[in-house]
Every structure is written in C-alpha cells, then in structure tokens.
Scaffold this active site. Structure first.
Site, PDB file in Angstrom:
ATOM      1  N   SER A 149       0.821  -1.092   0.195  1.00 47.73           N
ATOM      2  CA  SER A 149       0.030   0.129  -0.068  1.00 47.73           C
ATOM      3  C   SER A 149       0.730   1.317   0.087  1.00 47.73           C
ATOM      4  O   SER A 149       0.438   2.221  -0.165  1.00 47.73           O
ATOM      5  CB  SER A 149      -0.795   0.168   1.103  1.00 47.73           C
ATOM      6  OG  SER A 149      -0.281   0.061   2.459  1.00 47.73           O
ATOM      7  N   LYS A 187       1.693   4.222   7.337  1.00 45.50           N
ATOM      8  CA  LYS A 187       0.783   5.153   6.522  1.00 45.50           C
ATOM      9  C   LYS A 187       1.221   6.588   6.620  1.00 45.50           C
ATOM     10  O   LYS A 187       1.951   6.981   7.598  1.00 45.50           O
ATOM     11  CB  LYS A 187      -0.774   4.934   6.732  1.00 45.50           C
ATOM     12  CG  LYS A 187      -1.123   3.777   6.711  1.00 45.50           C
ATOM     13  CD  LYS A 187      -1.371   3.383   5.083  1.00 45.50           C
ATOM     14  CE  LYS A 187      -2.098   1.868   4.902  1.00 45.50           C
ATOM     15  NZ  LYS A 187      -1.315   0.934   5.230  1.00 45.50           N
TER      16      LYS A 187
END
Length: 229
Positions: A149, A187
């Site tokens: 991701s 993230k």
C-alpha cells in the site's frame, strides 16, 4: 608540529571514538572547534591525514581512524594535556590500532508491519545492523514491511523500515500507527475534521479513518533498507 586547532580536532575525534565508537560528523566537529564553516574542518582533516595522524576508511560514512597522537600534544590546559597523555598511552599499549566499527549500529528488529490492511504488531527478539548515516539523533527500531500500500512512496514488500521512536508527528509524515492497541500499519498521517486518517500511497487502497483515541503514533519513518536477491 601541529597547530592548536589540529591538536584540538584530533583530541575531539579520539574522544568521540572512545565514547561512542562513531567518529563525529563534520557539523559536530565544526561546532566543537567553533569554526565558521565545514570547509575549515575539511582543511584540518586533510592536514592531519597528510601528516599521518588520521586516515579515512574507504567506502564508509563518517569513518575516521586516529592512527597516532602527536608527541607534543601537551598544549592548552592541564586537563587537555592529561587527556592527551592518557590517549597516547592507550594507543601505545596496543600493537595494532583497532578498526573502529564507527558506521554501524545495531537496532531492535520488531517483526513485520503492514503496508496494506493493519496486521498485528509483533515484538521481535532480534536486531539488525544499520549504517549510522541513515539514522539521526534519538532512539530507533526496524520493522519488516508487509504489503504494497506504500509503493508510490517507494516502500515495497520486504523492505525494512527504520523508525524513529516518537509519539507525535506532523500531518503528511509517514508513521507507524497502532490501531486499537492491537494492529500496526505504516501510512501517511493526516488529521481531518477531528478524525485521524491513515493514507496509503497506492491508488488501489482506501484511506483508513479512525477516531483519535483509537490511534497511537509509535514512530515515524527515518529510512529504508532493501535486500536485492
């Protein structure tokens, strides 16, 4: 004969090597000697290298080795003279000058972290060697990245994330976020309308949005290591 600044620099380098095993950076040497620019440090190091007092270790960051100390090192304060006498005795007692491990630091390796859907954060019992040049000040640890991701940020599955331990971060920084005290993910951190948003760097993934009390920052990305097979 060495100049006073050359004496001061070689003493500072030797002291730092003995205390930490890592030679000081050019910025640290500039500040320690109260010089106006790093070019002055370069000139002093080159002069000491030409005279055989220090040498640079090839292909290693921040790697300086003190080969010998000046015999006429009794300059300045009595404390400085005593320090130099002790250093000279220590070097003379060793038949071979030690090869300083002055660009490698062992950091804890705490298992795998998701760069996708959050996975359980695993506390590992191992460590891994990391070039000191990749780490700044503070406490660090490493995590193996799992998932894709964050590929648009250049972070790939199997990479090792080098993380500076901290419980705070600014918007837009890449962080290790612990969700519900159970799952960790790597993230971008954003704060949006009173909530915490964890953004991926891959168009195939959606942002993860949580109430602030559910998310704890456990560190922010400081560097990456990658193995090529």
């Amino acid at each position: 004969m060495l100049t006073a600044k050359q004496h001061e620099l070689i003493r500072f380098i030797q002291q730092r090597l003995e205390e930490t095993g890592i030679s000081p950076s050019f910025e640290e040497m500039k500040e320690a000697l109260d010089l106006k620019s790093k070019s002055g440090v370069h000139r002093l190091i080159s002069a000491l290298e030409e005279r055989g007092f220090i040498r640079r270790l090839p292909n290693r960051a921040r790697a300086l080795e003190v080969v010998k100390l000046p015999e006429d090192a009794v300059m300045g304060s009595p404390k400085a003279a005593n320090t130099n006498d002790a250093m000279a005795s220590a070097l003379t007692a060793k038949a071979v000058a030690p090869e300083p491990a002055n660009d490698i630091i062992d950091v804890p390796l705490h298992g795998r972290i998701a760069a996708g859907a959050p996975i359980e954060a695993i506390e590992g019992q191992s460590s891994m060697p990391v070039p000191a040049a990749l780490l700044g000040p503070g406490e660090h640890y490493a995590l193996e990245v799992s998932g894709d991701s964050m590929i648009e940020a250049g972070i790939f599955d199997g990479d090792f994330a080098l993380v500076k331990r901290t419980d705070s971060a600014r918007d837009g920084e890449i962080v290790v976020a612990l969700v519900d005290n159970e799952e960790a993910t790597l993230k971008y951190l954003r704060r949006d309308a009173g909530r915490v948003r964890l953004d991926p760097a891959n168009g195939a993934y959606e942002p993860q949005i949580y109430e602030p009390g559910r998310v704890q920052v456990q560190g922010k990305l400081a560097g990456l290591l990658r193995r090529y097979h």
